[in-house]
Design a protein around this motif. Structure first.
Motif, mmCIF file in Angstrom:
data_model
loop_
_atom_site.group_PDB
_atom_site.id
_atom_site.type_symbol
_atom_site.label_atom_id
_atom_site.label_comp_id
_atom_site.label_asym_id
_atom_site.label_seq_id
_atom_site.Cartn_x
_atom_site.Cartn_y
_atom_site.Cartn_z
ATOM 1 N N SER A 25 -1.488 1.688 7.108
ATOM 2 C CA SER A 25 -2.117 2.422 8.211
ATOM 3 C C SER A 25 -1.336 3.686 8.538
ATOM 4 O O SER A 25 -1.579 4.313 9.571
ATOM 5 N N TRP A 26 -0.434 4.090 7.652
ATOM 6 C CA TRP A 26 0.448 5.218 7.927
ATOM 7 C C TRP A 26 -0.352 6.472 8.291
ATOM 8 O O TRP A 26 -1.299 6.861 7.588
ATOM 9 N N GLY A 27 0.012 7.081 9.401
ATOM 10 C CA GLY A 27 -0.629 8.310 9.840
ATOM 11 C C GLY A 27 -1.883 8.118 10.660
ATOM 12 O O GLY A 27 -2.309 9.044 11.352
ATOM 13 N N LEU A 28 -2.486 6.944 10.609
ATOM 14 C CA LEU A 28 -3.744 6.737 11.331
ATOM 15 C C LEU A 28 -3.544 6.783 12.835
ATOM 16 O O LEU A 28 -4.458 7.136 13.580
ATOM 17 N N PHE A 29 -2.365 6.389 13.298
ATOM 18 C CA PHE A 29 -2.056 6.415 14.725
ATOM 19 C C PHE A 29 -1.159 7.603 15.088
ATOM 20 O O PHE A 29 -0.599 7.645 16.182
ATOM 21 N N GLU A 116 8.853 -1.155 -2.320
ATOM 22 C CA GLU A 116 8.569 0.105 -2.988
ATOM 23 C C GLU A 116 8.404 1.264 -2.024
ATOM 24 O O GLU A 116 8.903 2.381 -2.272
ATOM 25 N N TYR A 117 7.725 1.025 -0.897
ATOM 26 C CA TYR A 117 7.340 2.122 -0.024
ATOM 27 C C TYR A 117 8.231 2.285 1.207
ATOM 28 O O TYR A 117 8.144 3.294 1.905
ATOM 29 N N GLY A 118 9.051 1.289 1.493
ATOM 30 C CA GLY A 118 9.953 1.411 2.625
ATOM 31 C C GLY A 118 9.342 0.939 3.934
ATOM 32 O O GLY A 118 8.509 0.036 3.957
ATOM 33 N N PHE A 119 9.743 1.597 5.020
ATOM 34 C CA PHE A 119 9.388 1.142 6.361
ATOM 35 C C PHE A 119 8.174 1.885 6.911
ATOM 36 O O PHE A 119 7.759 2.924 6.393
ATOM 37 N N TYR A 120 7.613 1.324 7.976
ATOM 38 C CA TYR A 120 6.378 1.815 8.577
ATOM 39 C C TYR A 120 6.394 3.333 8.761
ATOM 40 O O TYR A 120 7.364 3.918 9.230
ATOM 41 N N ASN A 121 5.286 3.944 8.398
ATOM 42 C CA ASN A 121 5.046 5.378 8.537
ATOM 43 C C ASN A 121 5.997 6.229 7.703
ATOM 44 O O ASN A 121 6.106 7.435 7.916
ATOM 45 N N GLY A 122 6.711 5.577 6.771
ATOM 46 C CA GLY A 122 7.589 6.316 5.887
ATOM 47 C C GLY A 122 8.909 6.721 6.503
ATOM 48 O O GLY A 122 9.630 7.565 5.946
ATOM 49 N N TYR A 123 9.274 6.117 7.633
ATOM 50 C CA TYR A 123 10.523 6.484 8.290
ATOM 51 C C TYR A 123 11.727 6.087 7.440
ATOM 52 O O TYR A 123 11.728 5.048 6.771
ATOM 53 N N ASP A 124 12.745 6.894 7.539
ATOM 54 C CA ASP A 124 13.992 6.700 6.806
ATOM 55 C C ASP A 124 14.811 5.612 7.490
ATOM 56 O O ASP A 124 15.230 5.768 8.641
ATOM 57 N N LEU A 236 -6.645 -9.843 9.094
ATOM 58 C CA LEU A 236 -5.805 -9.333 10.174
ATOM 59 C C LEU A 236 -6.219 -7.914 10.582
ATOM 60 O O LEU A 236 -6.355 -7.611 11.768
ATOM 61 N N TRP A 237 -6.418 -7.044 9.595
ATOM 62 C CA TRP A 237 -6.726 -5.649 9.895
ATOM 63 C C TRP A 237 -8.159 -5.472 10.389
ATOM 64 O O TRP A 237 -8.400 -4.796 11.392
ATOM 65 N N ASP A 238 -9.114 -6.058 9.698
ATOM 66 C CA ASP A 238 -10.515 -5.822 10.032
ATOM 67 C C ASP A 238 -10.923 -6.447 11.355
ATOM 68 O O ASP A 238 -11.927 -6.043 11.948
ATOM 69 N N MET A 288 0.998 -2.212 7.257
ATOM 70 C CA MET A 288 -0.054 -2.266 8.262
ATOM 71 C C MET A 288 0.445 -1.836 9.641
ATOM 72 O O MET A 288 -0.322 -1.370 10.483
ATOM 73 N N GLY A 289 1.740 -2.040 9.894
ATOM 74 C CA GLY A 289 2.301 -1.695 11.198
ATOM 75 C C GLY A 289 2.000 -2.707 12.276
ATOM 76 O O GLY A 289 1.941 -2.369 13.462
#
Length: 336
Positions: A25-29, A116-124, A236-238, A288-289
């Motif tokens: 859901s990255w960026g959606l919020f 692979e992608y790390g933490f929510y919203n791409g935060y370091d 969960l998401w839907d 998903m966050g």
């Protein structure tokens, strides 16, 4: 930022994303979002929660601090509680070994990252230090978390159907079972609801195990929970759930099933070894966050729901506003 049922993609659409990790859901919020699916809590969801209150009876969903012993996680220790006096008519105190995710808890968005992608919203994740703001649990406290709650009593449903729910194994509970239990209760999940799932595991742990069994749970952790699958994530998401919680140690079945789609290639080849191998937390929290509640004490609430057939309530949760915090005791209350 305003959302409605048409402005957010389905989970199937999330899996097709090219501008962010698939299934995220990255960026959606918002690019700077700190609270993930808790954004789904709004005035309408709170008013639905208030409308669910009929008799005003309240239930604490937190275990006493001494209920879990020994620790269920080898890296967490029971608190050491100290009381002192300045004079005969005064008391003060402090805690040592205060692990915020020891008992009834909320996993914050710093808790788990995707391999692979790390933490929510791409935060370091190197920003995740004490006293720093990024994905800190204090953002949850500031919202605050107050919305309609929905209980799904899987254990009671399965018992009535004559289905086996083995509390001492890592039995996977499918979305089909969840949906059958929900429909049997006549309850609908709505936008921004907090959903609590009762597997009956805490009742088993607290009332039907001996000291030796509890001691073994630290090294041989098995309990039923949600099946690791994309179908579960879609559910969960839907359903637009804001926070998902349960009365077991990890929400999902533990350990991860061999067919879990969340194993890394290295784990599948047995080149990597991790206690978190294959777990669905890796998708729920960082992609998903969605915050996860664990070890919530819901048996008395479930009895009341079963007695009068009402499975919705006002739900509040007050995580500790620790700046830089990873997780927190839940401090959750249900009012019916």
């Amino acid at each position: 930022m305003s959302f409605n049922s048409k402005s957010l993609p389905t989970y199937e659409q999330l899996l097709e994303r090219k501008d962010a990790p698939p299934g995220s859901s990255w960026g959606l919020f918002g690019d700077n979002d700190q609270v993930g699916t808790l954004n789904l809590i709004n005035t309408e969801s709170r008013l639905r929660g208030i409308a669910s209150v009929v008799d005003g009876k309240a239930f604490s969903l937190d275990l006493p601090s001494t209920s879990i012993y020994p620790s269920l996680a080898p890296t967490r220790k029971p608190i050491a509680h100290h009381i002192f006096q300045r004079n005969d008519f005064h008391h003060d105190e402090w805690l040592d070994n205060f692990y915020t995710q020891y008992g009834s808890q909320i996993d914050g968005l710093r808790h788990i990252g995707h391999p692979e992608y790390g933490f929510y919203n791409g935060y370091d994740h190197t920003q995740f230090k004490p006293g720093t703001n990024t994905l800190s649990i204090h953002h949850f406290a500031a919202l605050p978390i107050a919305t309609r709650g929905v209980l799904i009593d899987v254990e009671r449903y399965m018992a009535k159907q004559g289905l086996t729910l083995d509390q001492s194994s890592g039995q996977a509970i499918s979305v089909d079972i969840l949906e059958a239990a929900r429909k049997s209760q006549g309850v609908e999940i709505q936008w921004g609801d907090a959903v609590i799932i009762r597997f009956g595991w805490l009742d088993y742990y607290l009332n039907r195990t001996d000291e030796s069994t509890r001691a073994n749970l630290v090294t041989e952790q098995f309990h039923p929970g949600l099946e690791q699958s994309t179908k579960t994530l879609s559910w969960l998401w839907d359903n637009r759930i804001s926070i998902i919680a349960a009365d077991n140690f990890a929400l999902e079945c533990w350990p991860a099933k061999p067919d879990s789609p969340f194993f890394t290639p290295g784990e599948l080849r047995h080149e990597e070894c991790s206690a978190h191998a294959g777990i669905m937390h890796r998708a729920i929290i960082p992609l998903m966050g969605m915050p996860i509640g664990e070890l919530w004490n819901i048996d008395e609430l479930a009895k009341a729901c079963a007695a009068d057939g009402r499975y919705t309530f006002m739900l509040t949760a007050a995580p500790l506003p620790i700046v830089g915090g990873v997780g927190s005791p839940a401090n959750a209350i249900a009012i019916r």
